[in-house]
Design an enzyme around this catalytic site. Structure first.
Site, mmCIF file in Angstrom:
data_model
loop_
_atom_site.group_PDB
_atom_site.id
_atom_site.type_symbol
_atom_site.label_atom_id
_atom_site.label_comp_id
_atom_site.label_asym_id
_atom_site.label_seq_id
_atom_site.Cartn_x
_atom_site.Cartn_y
_atom_site.Cartn_z
ATOM 1 N N GLY A 10 60.936 -17.268 44.008
ATOM 2 C CA GLY A 10 60.121 -15.990 43.995
ATOM 3 C C GLY A 10 60.827 -15.015 43.183
ATOM 4 O O GLY A 10 61.779 -15.275 42.547
ATOM 5 N N TYR A 62 56.931 -15.277 53.262
ATOM 6 C CA TYR A 62 55.454 -15.272 52.807
ATOM 7 C C TYR A 62 55.095 -13.869 52.480
ATOM 8 O O TYR A 62 55.038 -12.900 53.368
ATOM 9 C CB TYR A 62 54.673 -15.821 54.036
ATOM 10 C CG TYR A 62 52.988 -15.812 54.159
ATOM 11 C CD1 TYR A 62 52.502 -17.240 53.813
ATOM 12 C CD2 TYR A 62 52.321 -14.792 54.157
ATOM 13 C CE1 TYR A 62 51.037 -17.056 53.667
ATOM 14 C CE2 TYR A 62 50.815 -14.725 53.910
ATOM 15 C CZ TYR A 62 50.301 -15.937 53.748
ATOM 16 O OH TYR A 62 48.864 -16.188 53.530
ATOM 17 N N THR A 102 60.934 -5.485 54.903
ATOM 18 C CA THR A 102 59.587 -4.651 53.982
ATOM 19 C C THR A 102 59.463 -3.286 54.706
ATOM 20 O O THR A 102 59.580 -3.104 55.742
ATOM 21 C CB THR A 102 58.284 -5.704 53.838
ATOM 22 O OG1 THR A 102 57.315 -4.804 53.460
ATOM 23 C CG2 THR A 102 58.110 -5.795 55.305
ATOM 24 N N TYR A 126 50.932 -9.194 58.180
ATOM 25 C CA TYR A 126 52.127 -9.543 57.319
ATOM 26 C C TYR A 126 53.586 -8.721 57.945
ATOM 27 O O TYR A 126 54.551 -9.103 58.075
ATOM 28 C CB TYR A 126 51.842 -9.343 55.713
ATOM 29 C CG TYR A 126 53.297 -9.026 54.946
ATOM 30 C CD1 TYR A 126 54.081 -9.998 54.655
ATOM 31 C CD2 TYR A 126 53.608 -7.741 54.529
ATOM 32 C CE1 TYR A 126 55.038 -9.908 53.935
ATOM 33 C CE2 TYR A 126 54.839 -7.515 53.814
ATOM 34 C CZ TYR A 126 55.416 -8.522 53.565
ATOM 35 O OH TYR A 126 56.709 -8.509 52.644
ATOM 36 N N LYS A 130 57.068 -9.914 59.752
ATOM 37 C CA LYS A 130 58.376 -9.140 59.004
ATOM 38 C C LYS A 130 59.042 -8.819 60.058
ATOM 39 O O LYS A 130 60.460 -8.704 60.143
ATOM 40 C CB LYS A 130 57.952 -8.485 57.625
ATOM 41 C CG LYS A 130 57.429 -9.259 56.334
ATOM 42 C CD LYS A 130 58.531 -10.315 56.012
ATOM 43 C CE LYS A 130 59.521 -9.702 55.288
ATOM 44 N NZ LYS A 130 60.625 -10.747 54.611
ATOM 45 N N TRP A 151 57.201 -2.406 47.381
ATOM 46 C CA TRP A 151 56.686 -2.394 45.990
ATOM 47 C C TRP A 151 57.497 -3.008 45.082
ATOM 48 O O TRP A 151 57.682 -2.377 43.838
ATOM 49 C CB TRP A 151 56.159 -0.884 45.628
ATOM 50 C CG TRP A 151 55.535 -0.117 46.369
ATOM 51 C CD1 TRP A 151 55.256 -0.361 47.663
ATOM 52 C CD2 TRP A 151 54.573 1.087 46.047
ATOM 53 N NE1 TRP A 151 54.161 0.617 48.108
ATOM 54 C CE2 TRP A 151 53.789 1.476 47.234
ATOM 55 C CE3 TRP A 151 54.532 1.678 45.012
ATOM 56 C CZ2 TRP A 151 53.191 2.791 47.364
ATOM 57 C CZ3 TRP A 151 53.520 2.712 44.736
ATOM 58 C CH2 TRP A 151 52.868 3.298 45.884
#
Length: 284
Positions: A10, A62, A102, A126, A130, A151
């Site tokens: 990633g 993910y 996040t 999402y 998380k 971001w």
């Protein structure tokens, strides 16, 4: 000191590889999802048994925000169940876990930067998965590091910056949302912060500094402002138009405001954080 990095392919995993040689005191072991699938607990144990990591930086996630609305089980398997597996194995091997989360755990209704004490209220699948991952870490481990960021972009992987550069080369005009406010984060800066935490914790083993921390670059902007700076930095002439979120509906709801307060991470670890515009320029 052995540091295992999951999700090595990633953009954050690649950013950690990019800076790894600067830290000669650390033996980094980078594992992609083929080498270490966090959804398979026995596989994690096998890897840990071989390398006996002192730290594990979990960048496996993910991250297809809109797809997660329909691929709920897959997102949950990686972002929640997989993280729980990893936390349990870290406990078993007495490995210190640093888990990346996040800004999507927040609903975006605040008007001032989110602190680590603010109550999460995700508005997307999402974000919920998380948050479930964060809760799993907290339930399994007494000492842990959860780093919330926002971001994220870099020269690696797929991200907003690279999408803008591609569209800038393909199109004469482009419309970008200007009523979602947050902070772009250069993945290399985030990688540096994660390694600085590793170094600090290893040098101060008796300090009780575990918990949740925010990290992004400094400042704030809209996606439109971010796109504008990307084009400016690359002298791309394009007719860029600001539009409201209502003109660009997406399957997943984004936080309207998700600027993160970084006071805690700066005070505890002495981490200096660059402004987002400076860091974007550095990326090029």
């Amino acid at each position: 000191m052995v540091v295992l990095v999951t999700g090595a392919n990633g953009q954050l995993g690649q950013s950690l590889q990019f800076i790894a040689e600067k830290y000669s005191q650390i033996d980094f072991v980078f594992c992609d999802s083929k080498a270490l699938d966090i959804t398979q607990k026995t596989g994690i144990e096998s890897v840990f048994n071989k390398i006996k990591p002192d730290f594990c930086i979990n960048t496996a996630a993910y991250t297809a925000v809109d797809k997660a609305e329909t691929e709920t089980e897959k997102a949950e398997a990686i972002n929640a169940t997989g993280v729980k597996n990893l936390a349990e194995v870290c406990k078993e091997f007495k490995t210190q876990l640093i888990h990346v989360s996040t800004d999507f755990v927040f609903d975006g209704t605040k008007k001032t930067p989110y602190t680590e004490e603010d109550i999460p209220n995700p508005k997307s699948v999402y974000g919920q998965t998380k948050l479930d991952g964060e809760k799993a870490v907290q339930a399994v481990l007494e000492d842990y590091f959860i780093i919330r960021t926002s971001w994220v972009y870099s020269q690696f992987g797929a991200n907003f910056m690279k999408t803008m550069l591609r569209l800038g080369a393909e199109r004469d005009s482009l419309s970008v949302v200007n009523d979602q406010i947050g902070t772009p984060t250069n993945a290399v800066d985030l990688a540096e912060a994660l390694v600085q935490i590793v170094v600090f914790v290893s040098q101060h083993p008796t300090h009780k500094v575990s918990g949740i921390y925010n990290f992004s670059n400094e400042g704030s902007c809209s996606w439109f402002d971010f796109a504008q700076k990307i084009f400016e930095n690359n002298t791309i002439n394009i007719d860029l138009q600001p539009i409201p979120t209502s003109s660009y509906p997406t399957p997943a709801q984004r936080p309207k405001y998700s600027v993160l307060d970084k006071t805690k991470i700066k005070l505890v670890f002495g981490i200096a954080i660059k402004g987002w515009e400076e860091s974007l320029s550095n990326c090029f």
